[in-house]
Design a protein around this motif. Structure first.
Motif, PDB file in Angstrom:
ATOM      1  N   ARG A 134       0.934  -1.204   0.122  1.00 32.97           N
ATOM      2  CA  ARG A 134      -0.046  -0.146  -0.050  1.00 32.97           C
ATOM      3  C   ARG A 134       0.779   1.364   0.068  1.00 32.97           C
ATOM      4  N   VAL A 135       1.855   1.291   0.910  1.00 33.65           N
ATOM      5  CA  VAL A 135       2.925   2.303   0.774  1.00 33.65           C
ATOM      6  C   VAL A 135       3.543   2.664  -0.498  1.00 33.65           C
ATOM      7  N   GLN A 139       2.554 -15.367 -16.574  1.00 32.93           N
ATOM      8  CA  GLN A 139       1.881 -14.479 -15.447  1.00 32.93           C
ATOM      9  C   GLN A 139       1.436 -13.140 -15.817  1.00 32.93           C
ATOM     10  N   ASN A 140       0.506 -12.673 -15.189  1.00 32.18           N
ATOM     11  CA  ASN A 140      -0.038 -11.247 -15.543  1.00 32.18           C
ATOM     12  C   ASN A 140       0.966 -10.299 -14.864  1.00 32.18           C
ATOM     13  N   GLU A 141       0.613  -9.198 -15.016  1.00 30.70           N
ATOM     14  CA  GLU A 141       1.373  -8.102 -14.236  1.00 30.70           C
ATOM     15  C   GLU A 141       1.116  -8.222 -12.722  1.00 30.70           C
ATOM     16  N   GLY A 179      -2.297  -6.202  -6.886  1.00 36.54           N
ATOM     17  CA  GLY A 179      -1.967  -5.308  -5.873  1.00 36.54           C
ATOM     18  C   GLY A 179      -0.427  -4.996  -5.297  1.00 36.54           C
ATOM     19  N   SER A 180       0.287  -5.772  -6.311  1.00 36.96           N
ATOM     20  CA  SER A 180       1.784  -5.552  -5.819  1.00 36.96           C
ATOM     21  C   SER A 180       2.443  -4.937  -7.190  1.00 36.96           C
ATOM     22  N   GLY A 223      -3.088 -14.491 -10.028  1.00 30.77           N
ATOM     23  CA  GLY A 223      -2.542 -13.954  -8.844  1.00 30.77           C
ATOM     24  C   GLY A 223      -2.483 -14.975  -7.481  1.00 30.77           C
ATOM     25  N   GLU A 224      -3.087 -16.032  -7.749  1.00 31.62           N
ATOM     26  CA  GLU A 224      -3.209 -16.948  -6.592  1.00 31.62           C
ATOM     27  C   GLU A 224      -1.674 -17.978  -6.694  1.00 31.62           C
TER      28      GLU A 224
END
Length: 358
Positions: free
Chosen positions: A181-182, A237-239, A244-245, A273-274
């Motif tokens: 988040r930061v 893999q997706n971005e 959220g990263s 993302g899993e």
């Protein structure tokens, strides 16, 4: 089981740059190891840009004293805590060196930086960037990013010039969501998403000051229009931003002299993302190498182009399973520094990253 002998020395010279990765040989002492590094640098007539060390913190002070007694203490030197996966005093080191004029500088605390230029662009490394103590981890990290931005501005760079970051977080599982988040908030504030999102690694790791974050970074600013600077997508893999990263899968710097690519820490994660293969370290190792191998192939590289590669194991006991995988899959027998560090999710057991140049 037949053991795969890890390559204990990578040395690749591209123009004025020298890329090195050294792993202690069996029975090699700390002094002998540093002497080997000294002889290599002398033979190539290069000065140290940065040194990244992987190993138990118990060896950190003695090694830094040994190294700085030979090379001085001006260059960025970062020690990443991680249990050694052999009987040596450390897991290994990764080095950049340069032939030409360097500018070293001191930052807050023990952090140091090095900047230099070649015909293609301007480069800046910063290492041993530690967050402040006595704060919440996220507050300390936010303050560190502000410090980094100020240092970059002082040296003629912008935050958006960062192409690669490495983060080693104490107690990563307890605050990795807050860390993201930061970072995402800071990226939005400084326009990173409108330009180039850096490649990155984020695993556990204590530092000598017992603070929450250890950070390294590389910034690059092209000097000529022919430089091709781009994010590289993974075909499997997706971005990471989609879950959220905020980091890119890889960054590539293409110049007339060389093509350099840095691949982010890559774990067994599905396009959704899993986590894939939860609880099965052998399958996670295989999946991670399949993902990274496809990226390498798609961009026209081979594993012979590797200048450094790090494998992170959540559990030291998985080291033999990694060796078994490499033994059974010769196409993936890459030169690795192997270290025990917790990955960013509790169910992730393995992660691998690398740089390549051709």
């Amino acid at each position: 089981m037949e053991k795969v002998l890890l390559v204990n020395e990578i040395v690749k010279e591209k123009g004025a740059l020298l890329f090195m990765q050294l792993i202690p040989e069996s029975g090699e002492t700390m002094s002998e190891f540093c002497q080997r590094l000294s002889q290599l640098l002398s033979s190539y007539d290069r000065q140290l840009v940065k040194v990244t060390c992987f190993g138990d913190l118990a060896s950190q002070l003695a090694f830094e004293l040994e190294l700085t007694s030979r090379f001085g203490s001006e260059f960025p030197l970062t020690w990443i805590e991680g249990e050694t996966c052999s009987d040596s005093f450390m897991n290994g080191i990764q080095v950049w060196a340069f032939k030409g004029q360097l500018e070293y500088f001191q930052a807050k605390g023990d952090a140091k930086g090095c900047s230099f230029e070649d015909e293609q662009g301007s480069y800046l490394f910063m290492g041993d960037l530690l967050s402040a103590p006595a704060q919440t981890p996220e507050d300390g990290y936010a303050e560190l990013l502000l410090q980094v931005n100020s240092l970059l501005n002082e040296k003629g760079f912008a935050f958006t010039d960062i192409v690669r970051t490495w983060y080693y977080l104490d107690d990563i599982l307890s605050w990795y969501d807050a860390f993201n988040r930061v970072r995402t908030r800071f990226f939005k504030q400084y326009g990173v998403f409108e330009k180039l999102v850096p490649a990155s690694t984020g695993v556990s790791g204590k530092n000598k000051r017992a603070t929450a974050v250890t950070m390294e970074l590389l910034a690059f600013r092209p000097r000529v229009e022919t430089v091709d600077l781009k994010q590289v997508q993974s075909p499997l893999q997706n971005e990471a931003g989609e879950y959220g990263s905020s980091f890119s899968r890889a960054i590539r710097i293409g110049t007339e002299a060389y093509q350099w690519m840095t691949i982010s820490g890559t774990a067994s994660i599905l396009p959704s993302g899993e986590t894939a293969n939860s609880g099965d370290v052998q399958k996670q190792i295989a999946h991670s190498f399949e993902v990274i191998g496809q990226m390498v192939k798609n961009e026209g590289y081979s594993f012979n182009d590797i200048t450094r590669a790090t494998a992170y194991l959540k559990d030291h006991s998985s080291y033999e399973l990694l060796q078994l995988f490499l033994c059974e899959n010769p196409d993936y027998q890459v030169p690795l520094v192997v270290t025990q560090n917790t990955i960013c999710r509790d169910d992730l057991l393995f992660e691998v990253e690398m740089d390549l140049v051709k």
